[in-house]
Design an enzyme around this catalytic site. Sequence first.
Site, mmCIF file in Angstrom:
data_model
loop_
_atom_site.group_PDB
_atom_site.id
_atom_site.type_symbol
_atom_site.label_atom_id
_atom_site.label_comp_id
_atom_site.label_asym_id
_atom_site.label_seq_id
_atom_site.Cartn_x
_atom_site.Cartn_y
_atom_site.Cartn_z
ATOM 1 N N ASP A 306 29.788 -87.171 57.370
ATOM 2 C CA ASP A 306 29.240 -88.520 57.496
ATOM 3 C C ASP A 306 29.771 -89.099 58.810
ATOM 4 O OD1 ASP A 306 27.948 -90.953 56.605
ATOM 5 O OD2 ASP A 306 29.969 -91.722 56.305
ATOM 6 N N ASP A 550 33.750 -91.764 53.716
ATOM 7 C CA ASP A 550 34.738 -92.782 53.396
ATOM 8 C C ASP A 550 34.154 -93.953 52.628
ATOM 9 O OD1 ASP A 550 33.223 -93.873 55.425
ATOM 10 O OD2 ASP A 550 34.927 -94.821 56.433
#
Length: 797
Positions: A306, A550
């Site tokens: 990501d 995250d």
Amino acid sequence: MTDPSVGLTDGEVADRVAAGHTNAYTADSSRSAWNIVRANVFTLFNGIVGACFLVLLLVGHWRDALFGLAAFGNAIIGCVQEFRAKAALDKLALLNAPQARVRRASTEREIAPVDVVMDDVLVLRAGDQVPADATVIASHGLQIDESMLTGESDAVDKHPGDEALSGSVVVGGEGDARVVRVGADSYANTFATEAKRFSLVSSELRTSVNRVLKWVGWGIGPIGLLVLNAQIMVAGGWVRAFESGSWVQAIVNTIASLTAMIPLGLVLMTSIAFAVGAAKLASKQVLVNELPAVEGLARVDVICLDKTGTLTGGNIEFDGAHPLRNYVDGWERVLSWYGAASEANATARCLQEPYPHVDPLTRGASISFSSARKWSAVSFSDLAGTWVLGAPEMIFGDEASDTSTELGAEVVSLASLGRRTLVLAYSPLTLEAAGVEAEELPLQLDAVVVLTFREQVRPDAAQTLSYFRAQGVGIRIISGDNPRTVAAIAREVGVDVAEGYDARLLPEDDDALAVVLETESVFGRVTPDQKRRMVVALQSRGHTVAMTGDGVNDALAIKTADMGIAMNSGAAATKAVARLVLLDGQFSHLPDVVAEGRQVIANIERVSMLFLTKTAYATALAVIFGIFVLEFPFLPRQLSITDGLTIGIPAFFLALMPNAQRYVPGFLKRSLSFAIPAGIMVALALTTYTLAAKSLGVDEPELRTGATIILAVVGIWILTVLSRPINRFKVLVIGAMFIGLVGIFTIPLATSFFALIDPGETAAYLLTAVTIGAIALLEAVRFVHRRYVARVMASAE
């Protein structure tokens, strides 16, 4: 019904607390302490070993019960391992907002989420997390992200009468909601129970060892009966054995054969290797939520990254404004309003510093930002027209990517530099109520200024990705940003890509999605649900997938992946479902994890050949001696000598040595390709020795000592063969084990305890010849095995 403008009174709150209608909730553990103990202690093999241990104690042969220590140690380490995983999972709490905002007695108050009660009026603003299930009673552009709960990737517009689910996050607008479900009844706590469900990380080592244990488990019953019958027959038959008491020795011999078949030390050694690896990684600021995860990353062949928070630091900064020819006065004041608005998201708040709120505007009609639309619109009573701020391609469509237009050329150029782009557009028309209701873009829009924002690329990202590429690990970079922006960041960290793939064009069919993922490596405009689908699609093609992230919207994909990796700066729910957490947020630690995993796999593969060879020869001996009705040539305590000094103790040191061998699937097949033929050779050598010794009239005590010497010397040789290439450390280990064996066979106290005596001259010549022959055959087996493994490794390159 409670008046929304007043909320509950203190007395009404006290009544609900007394009735137990509060939001307090203590989730049951996903695995209770008793279940963990039961799973590790009350297993089939611990039951077999425990029963054998108990029988030997009951018949007074406690010295032959040393094997019970290995089972005890394995159960302890297994329990500790799972208690660690349980503790990490129990930290999962979707309701991690420190405060909830409620209206009570006509005033707004901030309270702990557990203090929310039924019928409380929640005051919701951008960034808040909904603490309990509620019904919306007032909304001003209220939008809630429920992706973590429902899998819906887009924020949902909420109107009066709609539900606001606990655990969801307000991403835009503001509103009031009345609490309708609290505590265990709320949606978030139902979800938490599901998310906290204990699941073991995929581990080839553990799966392979369990498969061997299963095979042995199926055979141990019939083989045990075969050996027991043979030992009773050797003692003169069932009646005579019980009359003379010789059945006791028959039981001891049978237990010796059965316990030798179980590779309990291999399970113990694997657990120790995992634990030591996890401890070493902890010193490098890598938290291992479950010990076999040490192995996991070494097996990964595709890693999904990501972008935000992983490759980049996650902090968005304003970069610059790029006015276009369609200049309209007042755009700076509009940006100032956007930056100061109560519902401003993280990107809009970046406008506060460059455009201070010194000349405030008065909002008229407006359409709040939606992640589904990716734009917002507002008219002002003191400024003509309507202003729209959002993603260029969502406002102007193909024009935003057409380089023949002024807007398209500017957006493409800036996005290609890795900048995130927004556009501020203007329409001379004022927002009408119908347009607000339908959430339609106003007509006659012209782009006024392109805004750029930047993210700081992590300094360790490029080096880490270079390492993975060199190791043959596929890289997929995914983000919700403009594909060109993502591609620019990817190029900055060394990924050779011209343009990113727009995830809005991804096929809905999973098979077609898998095809795209095999050919494309950089994706933009990816939704949270698409992240999870991408992971599943790659897994369907046989890939072992790691996923980093995250945000709370990454949690489902991270949990789905074979190896979930979270940054410590990420959401609590994301860290709780991840297998690894980078405590200092340093992406560069991942190569350390790979190296540690490779060391564990390569070394356990080496020592597994020691343990599986023992299982192979023990099984073959049991079958041969059972069929030919021969007395088993070892006491259990004598097998403890070879188990400890030729397998167990040296295996401990070998399992912890540095080893950078690249992971190749097929650990069990390669191990068995040596262990089975080597075990058969050892069994045939011992059978030959036993038959020859009996024909020469060697007594049973001398025969057992000779068999123990053969097995000890051959065991040391197997250890030496599998330790090649030999270095100084291995010489020390092998030399220490040999000295230990010499001591056991010469020190009176040891010879007395292990029932070892002088085998006699005849048996000495015989055991020497058998030992030399066995060593020669083992060298031939290892020669063929090394050639086989070399072919397998070469074909895997």
